[in-house]
Write a protein that holds these residues in place. Sequence first.
Motif, PDB file in Angstrom:
ATOM      1  N   VAL A  11       0.872  -1.180   0.000  1.00 58.17           N
ATOM      2  CA  VAL A  11       0.000   0.000   0.000  1.00 58.17           C
ATOM      3  C   VAL A  11       0.902   1.220   0.000  1.00 58.17           C
ATOM      4  O   VAL A  11       1.466   1.596   1.032  1.00 58.17           O
ATOM      5  N   GLU A  12       1.057   1.838  -1.163  1.00 56.73           N
ATOM      6  CA  GLU A  12       2.007   2.944  -1.357  1.00 56.73           C
ATOM      7  C   GLU A  12       1.425   3.906  -2.386  1.00 56.73           C
ATOM      8  O   GLU A  12       1.036   3.486  -3.483  1.00 56.73           O
ATOM      9  N   ASP A  33       0.366  -7.558  -4.746  1.00 57.33           N
ATOM     10  CA  ASP A  33      -0.762  -6.702  -5.108  1.00 57.33           C
ATOM     11  C   ASP A  33      -0.427  -5.292  -4.645  1.00 57.33           C
ATOM     12  O   ASP A  33       0.040  -5.098  -3.517  1.00 57.33           O
ATOM     13  N   VAL A  34      -0.678  -4.295  -5.503  1.00 53.26           N
ATOM     14  CA  VAL A  34      -0.342  -2.909  -5.189  1.00 53.26           C
ATOM     15  C   VAL A  34      -1.601  -2.057  -5.212  1.00 53.26           C
ATOM     16  O   VAL A  34      -2.383  -2.122  -6.172  1.00 53.26           O
ATOM     17  N   VAL A  35      -1.814  -1.261  -4.160  1.00 47.16           N
ATOM     18  CA  VAL A  35      -2.894  -0.276  -4.142  1.00 47.16           C
ATOM     19  C   VAL A  35      -2.301   1.046  -3.668  1.00 47.16           C
ATOM     20  O   VAL A  35      -1.273   1.079  -2.988  1.00 47.16           O
ATOM     21  N   ASP A  37      -4.031   3.785  -1.976  1.00 49.03           N
ATOM     22  CA  ASP A  37      -4.603   4.580  -0.882  1.00 49.03           C
ATOM     23  C   ASP A  37      -5.114   3.656   0.212  1.00 49.03           C
ATOM     24  O   ASP A  37      -5.244   2.444   0.015  1.00 49.03           O
ATOM     25  N   GLY A  38      -5.413   4.247   1.369  1.00 45.57           N
ATOM     26  CA  GLY A  38      -5.769   3.454   2.526  1.00 45.57           C
ATOM     27  C   GLY A  38      -7.089   2.723   2.403  1.00 45.57           C
ATOM     28  O   GLY A  38      -7.234   1.600   2.891  1.00 45.57           O
ATOM     29  N   HIS A  39      -8.084   3.347   1.770  1.00 44.62           N
ATOM     30  CA  HIS A  39      -9.382   2.688   1.623  1.00 44.62           C
ATOM     31  C   HIS A  39      -9.270   1.422   0.773  1.00 44.62           C
ATOM     32  O   HIS A  39      -9.839   0.382   1.105  1.00 44.62           O
ATOM     33  N   ARG A  40      -8.532   1.527  -0.326  1.00 47.97           N
ATOM     34  CA  ARG A  40      -8.342   0.347  -1.172  1.00 47.97           C
ATOM     35  C   ARG A  40      -7.480  -0.688  -0.451  1.00 47.97           C
ATOM     36  O   ARG A  40      -7.700  -1.896  -0.599  1.00 47.97           O
ATOM     37  N   GLY A  41      -6.540  -0.223   0.349  1.00 49.27           N
ATOM     38  CA  GLY A  41      -5.742  -1.150   1.131  1.00 49.27           C
ATOM     39  C   GLY A  41      -6.591  -1.919   2.131  1.00 49.27           C
ATOM     40  O   GLY A  41      -6.414  -3.126   2.333  1.00 49.27           O
ATOM     41  N   LEU A  42      -7.549  -1.225   2.757  1.00 50.39           N
ATOM     42  CA  LEU A  42      -8.437  -1.886   3.705  1.00 50.39           C
ATOM     43  C   LEU A  42      -9.300  -2.921   2.987  1.00 50.39           C
ATOM     44  O   LEU A  42      -9.467  -4.053   3.480  1.00 50.39           O
ATOM     45  N   HIS A  43      -9.836  -2.548   1.842  1.00 53.91           N
ATOM     46  CA  HIS A  43     -10.667  -3.482   1.087  1.00 53.91           C
ATOM     47  C   HIS A  43      -9.865  -4.732   0.703  1.00 53.91           C
ATOM     48  O   HIS A  43     -10.333  -5.865   0.896  1.00 53.91           O
ATOM     49  N   GLN A  44      -8.663  -4.531   0.175  1.00 55.27           N
ATOM     50  CA  GLN A  44      -7.842  -5.670  -0.213  1.00 55.27           C
ATOM     51  C   GLN A  44      -7.496  -6.537   0.994  1.00 55.27           C
ATOM     52  O   GLN A  44      -7.559  -7.764   0.934  1.00 55.27           O
ATOM     53  N   GLY A  45      -7.124  -5.869   2.103  1.00 55.91           N
ATOM     54  CA  GLY A  45      -6.717  -6.619   3.284  1.00 55.91           C
ATOM     55  C   GLY A  45      -7.828  -7.447   3.894  1.00 55.91           C
ATOM     56  O   GLY A  45      -7.574  -8.485   4.512  1.00 55.91           O
TER      57      GLY A  45
END
Length: 221
Positions: A11-12, A33-35, A37-45
Amino acid sequence: MESTPPRLLLVEDDPALAGLLADLLHEEGYAVDVVGDGHRGLHQGLTRDYQLMVVDRGLPALDGLDLVVRLREHGVGCPILLLTARGGVDDRVAGLDAGAEDYLVKPFEVPELLARLRALRRRHPDAAHWLPLGSRRLDVTNRRVLDGADEIPLSAREFAVLRALAGRPTRVFTREELLRAAFTGADAPGTVDACVHHLRRKLGRDTVRTVHGLGYRLGTA
Protein backbone atom coordinates in the motif's frame (compact mmCIF):
# COMPACT_ATOMS: atom_id res chain seq x y z
CA MET A 1 10.43 -24.60 -1.49
CA GLU A 2 6.85 -23.37 -1.14
CA SER A 3 4.44 -24.59 -3.83
CA THR A 4 2.96 -21.11 -4.21
CA PRO A 5 4.69 -17.75 -3.76
CA PRO A 6 3.86 -15.83 -0.58
CA ARG A 7 1.28 -13.13 -1.30
CA LEU A 8 2.19 -9.59 -0.25
CA LEU A 9 0.05 -6.44 -0.23
CA LEU A 10 1.91 -3.18 -0.92
CA VAL A 11 0.00 0.00 0.00
CA GLU A 12 2.01 2.94 -1.36
CA ASP A 13 0.72 6.17 -2.93
CA ASP A 14 3.94 7.09 -4.77
CA PRO A 15 3.52 5.38 -8.18
CA ALA A 16 7.24 5.40 -8.99
CA LEU A 17 8.24 3.88 -5.64
CA ALA A 18 5.35 1.42 -5.73
CA GLY A 19 6.34 0.21 -9.19
CA LEU A 20 9.99 -0.15 -8.23
CA LEU A 21 9.20 -2.04 -5.03
CA ALA A 22 6.67 -4.28 -6.76
CA ASP A 23 9.27 -5.33 -9.33
CA LEU A 24 11.91 -6.00 -6.67
CA LEU A 25 9.48 -7.92 -4.47
CA HIS A 26 8.40 -10.00 -7.45
CA GLU A 27 12.05 -10.83 -8.15
CA GLU A 28 12.35 -11.82 -4.48
CA GLY A 29 9.61 -14.40 -5.01
CA TYR A 30 6.47 -12.63 -3.79
CA ALA A 31 3.11 -12.41 -5.50
CA VAL A 32 2.47 -8.68 -5.10
CA ASP A 33 -0.76 -6.70 -5.11
CA VAL A 34 -0.34 -2.91 -5.19
CA VAL A 35 -2.89 -0.28 -4.14
CA GLY A 36 -2.40 3.46 -3.78
CA ASP A 37 -4.60 4.58 -0.88
CA GLY A 38 -5.77 3.45 2.53
CA HIS A 39 -9.38 2.69 1.62
CA ARG A 40 -8.34 0.35 -1.17
CA GLY A 41 -5.74 -1.15 1.13
CA LEU A 42 -8.44 -1.89 3.71
CA HIS A 43 -10.67 -3.48 1.09
CA GLN A 44 -7.84 -5.67 -0.21
CA GLY A 45 -6.72 -6.62 3.28
CA LEU A 46 -10.21 -7.71 4.29
CA THR A 47 -11.13 -9.57 1.13
CA ARG A 48 -7.89 -11.38 0.25
CA ASP A 49 -5.39 -13.43 2.22
CA TYR A 50 -1.81 -12.17 2.55
CA GLN A 51 1.30 -13.51 4.24
CA LEU A 52 2.79 -9.99 4.51
CA MET A 53 1.82 -6.35 4.09
CA VAL A 54 3.99 -3.29 3.46
CA VAL A 55 2.08 -0.10 4.30
CA ASP A 56 3.16 3.50 3.81
CA ARG A 57 2.19 5.64 6.77
CA GLY A 58 1.32 8.81 4.82
CA LEU A 59 -1.55 7.52 2.67
CA PRO A 60 -4.46 9.42 1.13
CA ALA A 61 -8.07 8.58 2.07
CA LEU A 62 -7.03 6.60 5.15
CA ASP A 63 -3.77 7.09 7.04
CA GLY A 64 -1.43 4.13 7.29
CA LEU A 65 -1.75 3.95 11.08
CA ASP A 66 -5.54 3.94 10.89
CA LEU A 67 -5.37 1.29 8.19
CA VAL A 68 -3.29 -0.99 10.43
CA VAL A 69 -5.64 -0.43 13.38
CA ARG A 70 -8.71 -1.30 11.29
CA LEU A 71 -7.11 -4.40 9.85
CA ARG A 72 -6.26 -5.64 13.34
CA GLU A 73 -9.77 -4.85 14.58
CA HIS A 74 -11.13 -7.10 11.83
CA GLY A 75 -8.86 -9.98 12.77
CA VAL A 76 -6.19 -9.66 10.08
CA GLY A 77 -3.16 -11.25 11.69
CA CYS A 78 -0.50 -11.22 8.98
CA PRO A 79 2.74 -9.31 9.71
CA ILE A 80 2.72 -5.64 8.66
CA LEU A 81 5.78 -3.49 7.99
CA LEU A 82 5.22 0.29 8.01
CA LEU A 83 7.16 2.62 5.71
CA THR A 84 7.43 6.25 6.77
CA ALA A 85 9.38 9.46 6.41
CA ARG A 86 8.94 10.05 10.15
CA GLY A 87 11.82 8.61 12.15
CA GLY A 88 11.17 9.93 15.65
CA VAL A 89 10.84 7.60 18.61
CA ASP A 90 7.23 8.65 19.20
CA ASP A 91 6.39 7.89 15.56
CA ARG A 92 7.95 4.42 15.75
CA VAL A 93 6.14 3.69 19.01
CA ALA A 94 2.83 4.82 17.49
CA GLY A 95 3.32 2.48 14.54
CA LEU A 96 4.13 -0.51 16.71
CA ASP A 97 1.27 0.24 19.10
CA ALA A 98 -1.13 0.42 16.14
CA GLY A 99 -0.33 -3.22 15.40
CA ALA A 100 2.61 -3.17 12.97
CA GLU A 101 5.43 -5.65 13.58
CA ASP A 102 8.19 -3.54 12.05
CA TYR A 103 8.91 0.04 10.99
CA LEU A 104 11.31 1.26 8.28
CA VAL A 105 12.20 4.93 7.79
CA LYS A 106 12.52 6.46 4.31
CA PRO A 107 14.89 6.69 2.56
CA PHE A 108 15.87 3.08 3.04
CA GLU A 109 18.06 0.54 1.28
CA VAL A 110 16.14 -2.16 -0.57
CA PRO A 111 18.32 -5.02 0.78
CA GLU A 112 17.33 -3.98 4.31
CA LEU A 113 13.63 -3.99 3.41
CA LEU A 114 13.91 -7.46 1.90
CA ALA A 115 15.85 -8.72 4.91
CA ARG A 116 13.23 -7.33 7.31
CA LEU A 117 10.48 -9.08 5.34
CA ARG A 118 12.38 -12.37 5.47
CA ALA A 119 12.78 -11.93 9.22
CA LEU A 120 9.04 -11.29 9.62
CA ARG A 121 8.24 -14.47 7.73
CA ARG A 122 10.62 -16.46 9.93
CA ARG A 123 9.03 -15.04 13.09
CA HIS A 124 5.46 -15.54 11.85
CA PRO A 125 5.50 -18.67 9.69
CA ASP A 126 1.91 -19.56 10.56
CA ALA A 127 0.37 -16.10 10.73
CA ALA A 128 -3.36 -16.55 10.27
CA HIS A 129 -6.17 -14.23 9.38
CA TRP A 130 -8.99 -14.66 11.91
CA LEU A 131 -12.42 -13.10 12.05
CA PRO A 132 -14.67 -13.30 15.12
CA LEU A 133 -17.92 -15.21 14.66
CA GLY A 134 -19.79 -14.90 17.93
CA SER A 135 -18.41 -17.63 20.18
CA ARG A 136 -16.63 -19.16 17.18
CA ARG A 137 -13.73 -18.13 14.95
CA LEU A 138 -13.44 -17.94 11.20
CA ASP A 139 -9.96 -18.94 10.04
CA VAL A 140 -9.65 -17.13 6.71
CA THR A 141 -6.17 -18.43 5.94
CA ASN A 142 -7.20 -22.09 6.14
CA ARG A 143 -10.85 -21.54 5.18
CA ARG A 144 -12.52 -23.14 8.17
CA VAL A 145 -14.82 -22.34 11.10
CA LEU A 146 -13.70 -23.37 14.57
CA ASP A 147 -15.90 -23.89 17.60
CA GLY A 148 -13.27 -24.19 20.29
CA ALA A 149 -10.97 -26.89 18.94
CA ASP A 150 -13.69 -28.42 16.75
CA GLU A 151 -13.97 -27.64 13.06
CA ILE A 152 -17.40 -27.17 11.48
CA PRO A 153 -17.21 -28.34 7.85
CA LEU A 154 -18.48 -25.91 5.21
CA SER A 155 -18.55 -26.08 1.44
CA ALA A 156 -16.43 -23.62 -0.52
CA ARG A 157 -19.51 -21.58 -1.42
CA GLU A 158 -20.86 -21.56 2.14
CA PHE A 159 -17.49 -20.36 3.40
CA ALA A 160 -17.32 -17.64 0.74
CA VAL A 161 -20.68 -16.19 1.80
CA LEU A 162 -19.79 -16.36 5.49
CA ARG A 163 -16.38 -14.76 4.81
CA ALA A 164 -17.98 -11.82 3.03
CA LEU A 165 -20.49 -11.25 5.83
CA ALA A 166 -17.93 -11.63 8.62
CA GLY A 167 -15.52 -9.21 6.94
CA ARG A 168 -18.11 -6.42 7.22
CA PRO A 169 -20.20 -7.52 10.23
CA THR A 170 -22.38 -4.40 10.45
CA ARG A 171 -23.13 -4.11 6.74
CA VAL A 172 -26.25 -5.35 4.97
CA PHE A 173 -25.35 -7.14 1.71
CA THR A 174 -27.76 -7.49 -1.16
CA ARG A 175 -27.91 -10.87 -2.88
CA GLU A 176 -26.17 -9.34 -5.88
CA GLU A 177 -23.32 -8.02 -3.72
CA LEU A 178 -22.82 -11.41 -2.11
CA LEU A 179 -22.95 -13.01 -5.51
CA ARG A 180 -20.13 -10.76 -6.74
CA ALA A 181 -18.11 -11.19 -3.55
CA ALA A 182 -18.41 -14.95 -3.24
CA PHE A 183 -19.14 -16.49 -6.64
CA THR A 184 -18.56 -16.26 -10.35
CA GLY A 185 -20.83 -14.24 -12.56
CA ALA A 186 -22.41 -17.45 -13.86
CA ASP A 187 -24.16 -18.17 -10.56
CA ALA A 188 -27.77 -17.14 -9.98
CA PRO A 189 -28.89 -15.04 -6.97
CA GLY A 190 -30.68 -18.12 -5.63
CA THR A 191 -27.25 -19.62 -4.97
CA VAL A 192 -26.82 -17.12 -2.14
CA ASP A 193 -30.15 -18.08 -0.58
CA ALA A 194 -29.21 -21.75 -0.71
CA CYS A 195 -25.86 -21.08 1.00
CA VAL A 196 -27.55 -19.02 3.72
CA HIS A 197 -30.00 -21.89 4.31
CA HIS A 198 -27.13 -24.37 4.75
CA LEU A 199 -25.15 -21.99 6.98
CA ARG A 200 -28.13 -21.60 9.30
CA ARG A 201 -28.60 -25.34 9.43
CA LYS A 202 -24.94 -25.94 10.32
CA LEU A 203 -24.22 -22.92 12.55
CA GLY A 204 -27.64 -21.90 13.87
CA ARG A 205 -30.47 -19.74 12.54
CA ASP A 206 -29.04 -16.60 14.14
CA THR A 207 -25.77 -16.86 12.22
CA VAL A 208 -27.14 -14.91 9.26
CA ARG A 209 -29.89 -12.33 9.62
CA THR A 210 -32.38 -11.48 6.90
CA VAL A 211 -32.98 -7.76 6.48
CA HIS A 212 -36.31 -7.73 4.66
CA GLY A 213 -36.29 -5.88 1.38
CA LEU A 214 -32.51 -5.47 1.46
CA GLY A 215 -30.59 -8.72 1.89
CA TYR A 216 -28.44 -10.36 4.54
CA ARG A 217 -26.06 -9.39 7.31
CA LEU A 218 -24.03 -11.28 9.90
CA GLY A 219 -25.98 -12.26 12.98
CA THR A 220 -24.73 -14.10 16.06
CA ALA A 221 -23.12 -17.51 15.94
